[in-house]
Design a protein around this motif. Structure first.
Motif, short mmCIF file in Angstrom:
data_model
loop_
_atom_site.label_atom_id
_atom_site.label_comp_id
_atom_site.label_asym_id
_atom_site.label_seq_id
_atom_site.Cartn_x
_atom_site.Cartn_y
_atom_site.Cartn_z
N THR A 117 110.92 -35.36 129.18
CA THR A 117 110.08 -36.36 130.03
C THR A 117 110.91 -36.89 131.06
OG1 THR A 117 108.66 -36.88 128.14
CG2 THR A 117 108.72 -38.27 129.92
N THR A 118 110.42 -36.91 132.37
CA THR A 118 111.22 -37.54 133.32
C THR A 118 110.06 -38.10 134.48
OG1 THR A 118 112.91 -37.34 135.21
CG2 THR A 118 111.40 -35.56 134.79
N LYS A 119 110.53 -38.77 135.24
CA LYS A 119 109.64 -39.44 136.34
C LYS A 119 110.42 -39.69 137.63
CE LYS A 119 106.27 -42.93 137.54
NZ LYS A 119 105.18 -44.07 136.97
N ILE A 120 110.12 -38.78 138.68
CA ILE A 120 110.60 -39.02 140.05
C ILE A 120 110.02 -40.05 140.83
CG2 ILE A 120 111.11 -37.88 142.07
CD1 ILE A 120 111.24 -35.28 140.74
N GLU A 121 110.75 -41.08 141.12
CA GLU A 121 110.19 -42.11 141.70
C GLU A 121 110.84 -42.53 143.09
OE1 GLU A 121 108.12 -45.30 139.21
OE2 GLU A 121 110.40 -45.01 138.47
N GLU A 122 110.02 -42.79 144.24
CA GLU A 122 110.66 -43.34 145.43
C GLU A 122 111.75 -41.92 146.04
OE1 GLU A 122 109.42 -45.57 147.24
OE2 GLU A 122 107.98 -46.00 145.70
N ALA A 123 111.43 -40.88 145.68
CA ALA A 123 111.85 -39.92 146.29
C ALA A 123 111.86 -39.30 147.77
CB ALA A 123 112.02 -38.47 145.32
N THR A 124 112.76 -38.67 148.32
CA THR A 124 112.27 -38.21 149.60
C THR A 124 112.79 -36.75 149.87
OG1 THR A 124 114.53 -38.93 150.47
CG2 THR A 124 112.84 -40.51 150.86
N VAL A 184 108.88 -36.34 153.78
CA VAL A 184 108.22 -36.73 152.86
C VAL A 184 108.85 -37.88 152.27
CG1 VAL A 184 106.63 -36.27 150.91
CG2 VAL A 184 107.09 -34.46 152.64
N SER A 185 108.14 -38.98 152.37
CA SER A 185 109.00 -40.48 151.55
C SER A 185 108.09 -40.87 150.41
CB SER A 185 109.20 -41.24 152.68
OG SER A 185 108.12 -41.79 153.16
N GLY A 186 108.70 -41.52 149.40
CA GLY A 186 107.89 -42.33 148.62
C GLY A 186 107.48 -41.28 147.54
N ILE A 187 108.01 -40.17 147.05
CA ILE A 187 107.56 -39.24 146.31
C ILE A 187 107.53 -40.00 144.76
CG2 ILE A 187 107.53 -36.95 145.21
CD1 ILE A 187 108.94 -36.20 147.93
N THR A 188 106.43 -39.98 144.24
CA THR A 188 106.41 -40.04 142.77
C THR A 188 105.73 -38.80 142.14
OG1 THR A 188 105.96 -42.39 143.33
CG2 THR A 188 105.42 -41.59 141.07
N LEU A 189 106.60 -38.43 141.06
CA LEU A 189 106.12 -37.32 140.29
C LEU A 189 106.40 -37.41 138.77
CD1 LEU A 189 105.00 -34.42 140.37
CD2 LEU A 189 107.31 -33.60 140.91
N PHE A 204 100.34 -37.39 140.88
CA PHE A 204 101.49 -37.37 141.70
C PHE A 204 101.03 -38.01 143.10
CE2 PHE A 204 99.39 -33.51 142.74
CZ PHE A 204 99.27 -33.52 143.99
N SER A 205 102.01 -38.75 143.66
CA SER A 205 101.77 -39.51 145.05
C SER A 205 102.76 -39.31 146.15
CB SER A 205 101.36 -40.88 144.82
OG SER A 205 102.29 -41.57 144.12
N ALA A 206 102.67 -39.66 147.32
CA ALA A 206 103.92 -39.72 148.39
C ALA A 206 103.21 -40.77 149.40
CB ALA A 206 103.89 -38.37 148.88
N ASP A 207 104.14 -41.61 149.74
CA ASP A 207 103.81 -42.60 150.61
C ASP A 207 103.41 -42.30 152.00
OD1 ASP A 207 104.16 -44.37 148.54
OD2 ASP A 207 106.23 -45.09 149.14
#
Length: 686
Positions: free
Chosen positions: A148-155, A163-168, A187-190
């Motif tokens: 289990t993992t969560k990518i947050e605020e990645a670019t 692409v900024s603010g990646i949440t996966l 998932f989302s991206a800013d």
């Protein structure tokens, strides 16, 4: 102490020494292993990863504890993967624990302060901070039970796109060997931005579906994708990709897009397009071609394209909301994803503004600086799409068809010899002020009519556009009928070239070249003129050939004068600020002819003796010379000099007669009499 006792003691001491030595050796070995464990860990890690084609280029590993190990830096590189990549971890910590229930599973937790993944060849980069990954390992089967993992605020960056603010969030489970399940999630991206986008895309959201086995992955599905554009909302209800077949499908929807932001603003400050539009494009990729099936582009009522005159007033409107802008869009694009060196538009057809549009097969090479494209359109109805405004109104019963060859280059686009043909009729009405008075040839004043109507039948146009916006139209019109009140004039076979926006410093400057038209059985023509519409100034020479004299006289409403023969000549015209002037105009008979004036009995009885002689000479006058000179000042003062030479066989034994006539008055020049003067006819008929 006896000998046996001494031997036993000696043997015990020796055993103790051996045991102590073994323990000390073991302790020394354990101490050495503890001191050298980072090196051993690097060696083990390096050998394990090299078997997977991954190279360890730099490590900084601390001494392990019973609960975990710290990694200051770890750099990995893979050159054997389809896309070579580099990964760098900084300030990472790996911790482990065994559950209290003793189920034979080991829990691993990886916490990374910074992770940076790049692919130099593909110009791709992914950066994340504070990554938290939790894994469970089944020790009995030596397999990964869950992750289990969560990518947050990645670019991420790729090809200039950012692409900024990646949440996966990711959750993986391995219920048994050979099966790795992916649980669906959102998932989302800013924001997505880049030089190829006219404006950033924000608020990207969506969700991916569960996958039963990533080791046997067949299809990836995404749902409810949405993004906020600066001028509308982008939606993709469903998208899927078949891994084994390399096929994909989705429907791209764009709602309430602002046309002005899509098309931009013209140099004069006016928008190219106004209103809002929506797009629906069902897309499918079959492994070789991108296919569009039954797509559509529609605009809301009131959406339009407006053409403005040089002074900034609107003169023509194309209604984009009366019909679907594009409907039943079907296309196939050969798009090999592995090479992308050349792609081919194999088919494109659509309904367009009530007609049809198509594109013949054409190929594109992304490495070339320009691309050619040809649009073909048929049966576009003008009556539902085009209208004139301002001082003009229109009524169309016509359709147009033609082709539009385009060349698209980095600096803009060119149009090369586009051809448009029109069938049917168009009625164009121009408003006039209606409060001016003019003097006719008899000195009577008449009020100008308020409207002038042009009936245009058919026509063909060839036009081109340069990248700087310069337009050239070569126009052919079979027939134009001009009506002002009871005055009607017909022009046939109109031909000419119109140039627009050729002078960037004076965009209101229009050019006319090689204009000619049939009129009254003869022709009128203009070799060249430059018209500044903003200042309303121009100078040109109107050339007249083979105009029947009788038609000119009849047009003026004179009913007792009959002639034969034709005239020709030149009329220099100067227009300054809306006032025109004529200087050194000359019209002369092109051959000999006859003038017959039938004076009424009332005219004969009331005329002076000298005038009766003139009536007699003109009763059957055979002229050998007929010439007229005309000058018109800007204020309307004009001078007409008429010279006639010839004879009347029944007058004074046919002796030669010369008639000179000078008329000075506020007179419309011959040019305007050829094109406007209904009021002259009405005044003379009275």
């Amino acid at each position: 102490m006896g000998p046996y006792q001494r031997l036993l003691v000696t043997e015990v001491k020796l055993l103790l020494r051996i045991t102590s030595a073994v323990l000390l050796t073991a302790l020394a070995a354990l101490a050495g292993l503890w001191l050298t464990s980072p090196l051993l860990l690097r060696l083990i890690l390096t050998q394990a990863l090299e078997k997977q084609g991954i190279t360890v280029t730099e490590t900084s590993i601390s001494k392990p504890s019973l609960q975990g190990i710290n990694i200051g830096k770890l750099q990995l590189r893979s050159l054997e993967a389809p896309i070579p990549w580099n990964v760098q971890l900084e300030d990472a910590q790996v911790s482990w624990s065994f559950p209290a229930n003793g189920n034979g599973k080991l829990q691993l937790i990886l916490e990374v302060a910074t992770i940076d993944a790049t692919s130099d060849r593909e110009n791709i980069r992914l950066t994340d901070t504070d990554l938290h990954l939790q894994a469970t390992i089944d020790l009995e089967s030596s397999r990964l039970a869950s992750l289990t993992t969560k990518i947050e605020e990645a670019t991420a960056t790729a090809g200039g796109m950012n692409v900024s603010g990646i949440t996966l969030p990711l959750q993986l489970n391995m219920p048994e060997a050979g099966i790795l399940k992916l649980q669906g999630n959102s998932f989302s991206a800013d924001m997505v931005s880049g030089p190829s986008l006219p404006s950033p895309v924000s608020g990207i959201t969506g969700r991916f579906t569960s996958v039963e086995n990533l080791f046997a992955l067949r299809q990836v599905s995404l749902h409810d994708l949405s993004a906020q554009l600066s001028n509308g909302k982008l939606l993709i209800p469903e998208a899927w990709y078949d891994v084994s077949q390399s096929t994909a499908a989705m429907t791209l929807q764009l709602h309430d897009a602002t046309l002005q932001e899509l098309a931009g603003t013209r140099p004069d400050g006016h928008p190219w397009l106004e209103g809002k539009g929506s797009i629906s494009l069902p897309l499918a990729y079959d492994g070789r071609s991108l296919v569009i099936t039954n797509g559509s582009i529609t605009c809301q009522p009131g959406s339009r394209y407006t053409h403005y005159a040089a002074e900034g007033n609107p003169i023509a409107i194309i209604d984009l909301g009366a019909n679907p802008l594009l409907d039943r869009v079907n296309a196939r694009i050969n798009l090999p994803l592995k090479t992308l060196d050349t792609y081919t538009l194999e088919t494109f057809t659509a309904a367009f503004l009530g007609g049809t549009i198509s594109i013949p097969p054409t190929s594109f090479n992304p490495t070339e600086p320009g691309h050619n494209l040809e649009l073909k359109f048929t049966s576009l109805p003008l009556q539902r799409n085009l209208s004139l405004t301002g001082n003009f109104s229109s009524s169309f019963n016509a359709r147009i068809a033609g082709n539009l060859p385009l060349r698209i280059i980095p600096s803009g686009f060119e149009i090369r010899n586009a051809r448009v043909s029109t069938t049917g009729t168009a009625v164009i009405t121009q408003k006039t002020e209606g409060d001016k008075t003019t003097s006719n040839i008899l000195g009577k004043e008449a009020k100008s009519y308020s409207t002038v109507t042009y009936l245009v039948e058919g026509g063909n146009t060839v036009f081109s556009r340069k990248t700087d916006g310069a337009l050239t139209f070569d126009i052919t019109l079979p027939k134009v009928v001009r009506t002002a009140g009871r005055d009607k004039k017909t022009f046939t076979d109109l031909q000419g070239s119109l140039g627009m926006f050729h002078n960037s410093e004076h965009p209101a400057e229009y050019l006319v070249d090689n204009f000619q038209a049939g009129f009254l059985g003869g022709t009128i023509s203009i070799d060249h003129l430059t018209w500044d519409l903003q200042e309303n100034t121009t100078d040109f020479v109107l050339t007249v050939r083979h105009i029947p004299i009788q038609d000119l006289i009849t047009m003026q409403g004179v009913r007792q004068l009959y002639t034969t023969g034709t005239v020709g000549g030149t009329i220099p015209v100067s227009v300054q600020g809306g006032q025109f002037a004529i200087q050194d105009a000359n019209l002369s008979a092109e051959e000999k002819g006859t003038i017959v004036y039938k004076a009424s009995p009332q005219e004969l009885s009331m005329s002076q003796p000298g005038l009766q002689t003139t009536y007699s000479a003109l009763s059957d006058f055979r002229y050998t010379l007929l010439s007229s000179d005309l000058e018109v000042a800007p204020d309307g003062d004009s001078t007409l000099r008429l010279r006639i030479e010839g004879s009347n066989p029944s007058f004074q034994a046919g002796r030669p007669v010369e008639i000179n006539l000078n008329l000075r008055q506020n007179l419309l020049d011959l040019l305007r009499s050829l094109t406007i003067s209904t009021q002259i006819e009405e005044a003379l008929s009275q």
